[in-house]
Design an enzyme around this catalytic site. Structure first.
Site, mmCIF file in Angstrom:
data_model
loop_
_atom_site.group_PDB
_atom_site.id
_atom_site.type_symbol
_atom_site.label_atom_id
_atom_site.label_comp_id
_atom_site.label_asym_id
_atom_site.label_seq_id
_atom_site.Cartn_x
_atom_site.Cartn_y
_atom_site.Cartn_z
ATOM 1 N N CYS A 14 -0.925 16.522 14.362
ATOM 2 C CA CYS A 14 -0.014 15.774 16.124
ATOM 3 C C CYS A 14 -0.640 14.542 14.911
ATOM 4 O O CYS A 14 0.261 13.804 15.268
ATOM 5 C CB CYS A 14 -0.756 16.069 17.221
ATOM 6 S SG CYS A 14 -0.391 15.058 17.730
ATOM 7 N N CYS A 17 -4.228 20.088 23.454
ATOM 8 C CA CYS A 17 -3.385 20.045 25.152
ATOM 9 C C CYS A 17 -2.876 20.857 25.068
ATOM 10 O O CYS A 17 -2.437 20.777 26.668
ATOM 11 C CB CYS A 17 -2.855 18.616 24.407
ATOM 12 S SG CYS A 17 -1.544 18.964 23.380
#
Length: 358
Positions: free
Chosen positions: A103, A201
């Site tokens: 990410c 997440c």
């Protein structure tokens, strides 16, 4: 200086924004949306994760309180392409991926940073616990560990593109977490005591099994075997296990403590062995990213997981791979994880672990 700040809605990025304002920079906040809000409403959130609807609300409130413009940036498409799909694919290959590193490389310090710089900003900032400093030794700006070693996040930055370092600012790197919370409290920022994000997440319930089920993949039980091929128990789906793990499977032959030694996805098998068999003398890693120029062979320290001890090592470059030999054996070198390389507190770069060397 015009600075774009990644504002997650947590205390760290809020204080980074506040510190830059205090220094007199022209600042704008950018908040990423990695998943649709409905996803978090449907899911049981067992651990604090980033990017939820409450984080968006907090980010907007922080920006309003500090008097800065905020823009919500939709990164859902690239997040799925560069983070979720590779994560799923790697699990099915028997790897243990690190989605936060990917990410950072492709989304936060990739797509989002490009989006900010293309708006004419001079620099991009975040609340990471790391430092950007000019290195006389390497003749360029480098990433260094944050002074709060318990919170240091340099490991997660090991694979960002080196040119980006010149345009990065990490205001929090010279502070401890306690100091950051105190700054937030004294400034009246409402998230001063907000809980930290602790998990992936897009898996807010912490269940790899549920994640794969949502992706249309049902796990199957299989044999737990020794390196000699003896069946000693059952596992509940090989993607659920990682090297060195000693719980979460069913042992049918007692008398020994078993640790995960490896996985054979094509046979739906998990290999277990004794503790000494999950210590490694080295590793092979692929697709290295170097933040500085390194020789074909050099000494450094290597970290094979976020919380692993740093291991003195000799690194040899070979084609698009690196061979790492440790001074002392290291526990649970895990394919799919990141090997990060350091010269003291300077981050040299990182590579994806391909295999451990016993």
């Amino acid at each position: 200086m015009k600075v774009g700040v990644a504002l997650s809605g947590g205390v760290d990025s809020a204080v980074a924004l506040y510190l830059l304002l205090k220094e007199g920079h022209e600042v704008k906040a950018f908040h990423m949306k990695t998943k649709e809000d409905e996803f978090f409403i449907r899911k049981e959130i067992k651990k604090k994760v980033c990017c939820s609807p409450s984080d968006t609300a907090d980010a907007m409130r922080i920006a309003h309180f500090l008097g800065v413009e905020i823009e919500i940036v939709d990164v859902k498409e690239i997040f799925r392409e560069k983070v979720i799909e590779p994560f799923k694919s790697d699990l099915l290959k028997g790897l243990t991926p690190n989605p936060c590193v990917h990410c950072n490389r492709f989304v936060k310090f990739g797509y989002l940073m490009d989006y900010v710089l293309n708006q004419g900003f001079d620099a991009f900032a975040s609340g990471h616990y790391a430092r950007i400093e000019f290195s006389e030794k390497y003749g360029r700006k480098v990433i260094k560990k944050g002074v709060d070693l318990k919170k240091d996040q340099s490991y997660f930055l090991a694979r960002i593109e080196p040119w980006r370092i010149e345009r990065l600012i990490f205001p929090n790197g010279i502070y401890t977490k306690e100091e950051i919370r105190k700054i937030a409290e004294e400034a009246g920022i409402h998230v001063a005591k907000k809980q930290e994000s602790q998990d992936v997440c897009f898996i807010p319930d912490g269940s790899i099994e549920n994640f794969l089920k949502d992706e249309g993949i049902t796990l199957k039980e299989g044999d737990l075997i020794t390196p000699e091929g003896e069946v000693v128990g059952r596992h509940f789906g090989y993607p659920l296990y990682t090297i060195g793990q000693r719980k979460g499977f069913k042992i049918e032959k007692f008398g020994r403590r078993y640790y995960v030694r490896g996985k054979i996805p094509e046979k739906n098998v998990v290999v277990v062995s004794d503790l000494e068999d999950v210590f490694f003398s080295g590793l092979i890693a692929e697709d290295p990213v170097w933040h500085v120029e390194v020789p074909e062979e050099f000494k450094c320290v290597c970290r094979v997981r976020k919380k692993s001890e740093e291991a003195p090592a000799v690194v040899k470059l070979r084609d698009n791979e690196v061979e790492v030999r440790f001074e002392k054996k290291v526990f649970a070198v895990t394919p799919g994880q990141i090997a990060a390389f350091y010269d003291g507190d300077t981050l040299l770069g990182g590579a994806i672990i391909k295999e451990g060397i016993r």
